[in-house]
Design an enzyme around this catalytic site. Structure first.
Site, PDB file in Angstrom:
ATOM      1  CD  GLU A   1      29.791  39.022  34.240  1.00  0.00           C
ATOM      2  OE1 GLU A   1      29.745  40.229  33.718  1.00  0.00           O
ATOM      3  OE2 GLU A   1      30.875  38.400  34.312  1.00  0.00           O
TER       4      GLU A   1
ATOM      5  CG  ASP B   1      48.156  40.238  32.930  1.00  0.00           C
ATOM      6  OD1 ASP B   1      48.712  39.761  31.856  1.00  0.00           O
ATOM      7  OD2 ASP B   1      47.058  39.831  33.059  1.00  0.00           O
TER       8      ASP B   1
END
Length: 316
Positions: free
Chosen positions: A234, A259
């Site tokens: 990240e 989804d």
């Protein structure tokens, strides 16, 4: 005789208020004499005051007139001597109160002051920060371990043999979802290619089953299905950091892409992206601005795949 020697050390330190005198103070404090401790504390305060005055003089010199007779080297020499004596006088007459605090802390004369041995770190801030980081990592690992989410540790493995197979399999599914939500199917495939390296790095659960998660959608509190925990990279303020994250796991690619479409269109944070879903460039930029990924080049990477010769030659 020992007390006299210690006193001489302090006298020497008093005459030279610089960082070198701190070593003499350390030797003097080791004697355990309360008067010596008081004297050493006052000298330390004098050094502190002198450093403060020196910093103030530097700020003043930056604005001084270079042609002024009061800005010569001779004037500065005698001015520094004056500041040195001023620091001593200020300390001798009560000073700023720093000396009293040092005496109480090092001397442990009051119960309200924590012993210096307890709080001492020898100035090694890196070790303190390292311990804090390790504690955070351990807590995070415990919170996201296999038992806490009822799943084994996940890995990233290949789900497709080639980019050709990746596009051939995914494009028909992307077209159906894109038609339902007014999106660009090519942009969907491009994003999946960036997230998984053309299907080479798809999350697999601990038992080796594919999660079919091609879009890096994490398992938030709204997700009640299967999930897998993997190490991720990240970006925090442009700095890459390794973290553990839980991701959604699906039974098929159709369920995964469906989804994805539902996730984007039902989340308020991506409302701007939804409004521009038919324009791949604006859509991907809006996704990044909404925080879909922490990579600062996320949108550019998707568009690089979108416009690449590799993808365009694979399309029918």
């Amino acid at each position: 005789m020992e007390a006299l020697s210690t006193k001489n050390q302090l006298d020497m330190a008093r005459n030279v208020h610089d960082l070198g005198s701190i070593n003499k103070m350390r030797e003097a404090i080791a004697s355990g004499d309360e008067e010596v401790l008081q004297e050493a504390a006052e000298q330390f305060e004098a050094i502190f005051v002198q450093m403060m005055l020196k910093s103030m003089r530097k700020a003043q010199d930056a604005l001084a007139d270079e042609n002024s007779p009061f800005n010569s080297q001779q004037v500065k020499f005698y001015r520094d001597m004056h500041d040195q004596q001023l620091a001593t006088d200020l300390t001798a007459n009560g000073g700023m109160g720093l000396a009293d605090i040092i005496v109480k802390q090092l001397g442990q004369t009051e119960d309200s002051y924590t012993p210096s041995s307890v709080i001492r770190s020898d100035g090694n801030l890196s070790s303190l920060n390292s311990n804090r980081v390790n504690d955070v990592n351990q807590a995070q690992a415990f919170a996201l371990n296999s038992e806490s989410i009822r799943t084994k540790s996940a890995t990233k493995d290949a789900m497709f043999d080639s980019p050709e197979q990746f596009v051939e399999t995914l494009m028909p599914i992307a077209e159906k979802v894109a038609a339902q939500y007014g999106m660009d199917p090519k942009a969907i495939v491009s994003q999946a290619a960036v997230e998984t390296g053309w299907g080479k790095f798809v999350i697999h659960t601990g038992d080796g089953k594919s999660s079919h998660n091609l879009f890096g959608i994490k398992a938030n509190k709204e997700w009640n299905g299967e999930q897998a925990v993997v190490d991720t990279l990240e970006f925090n303020n442009g700095v890459a950091q390794k973290q553990k994250s839980a991701f959604r796991a699906y039974s098929s690619l159709e369920e995964a892409v469906q989804d994805y479409g539902r996730f984007i269109n039902s989340s308020p944070r991506y409302s701007n992206a939804v409004e521009q879903a038919s324009n791949a460039k604006h859509y991907t930029k809006a996704l990044q601005e909404a925080g879909y990924a922490t990579d600062p080049e996320y949108a550019d990477k998707i568009m690089a795949v979108y416009n690449s010769e590799r993808l365009n030659t694979l399309l029918p």
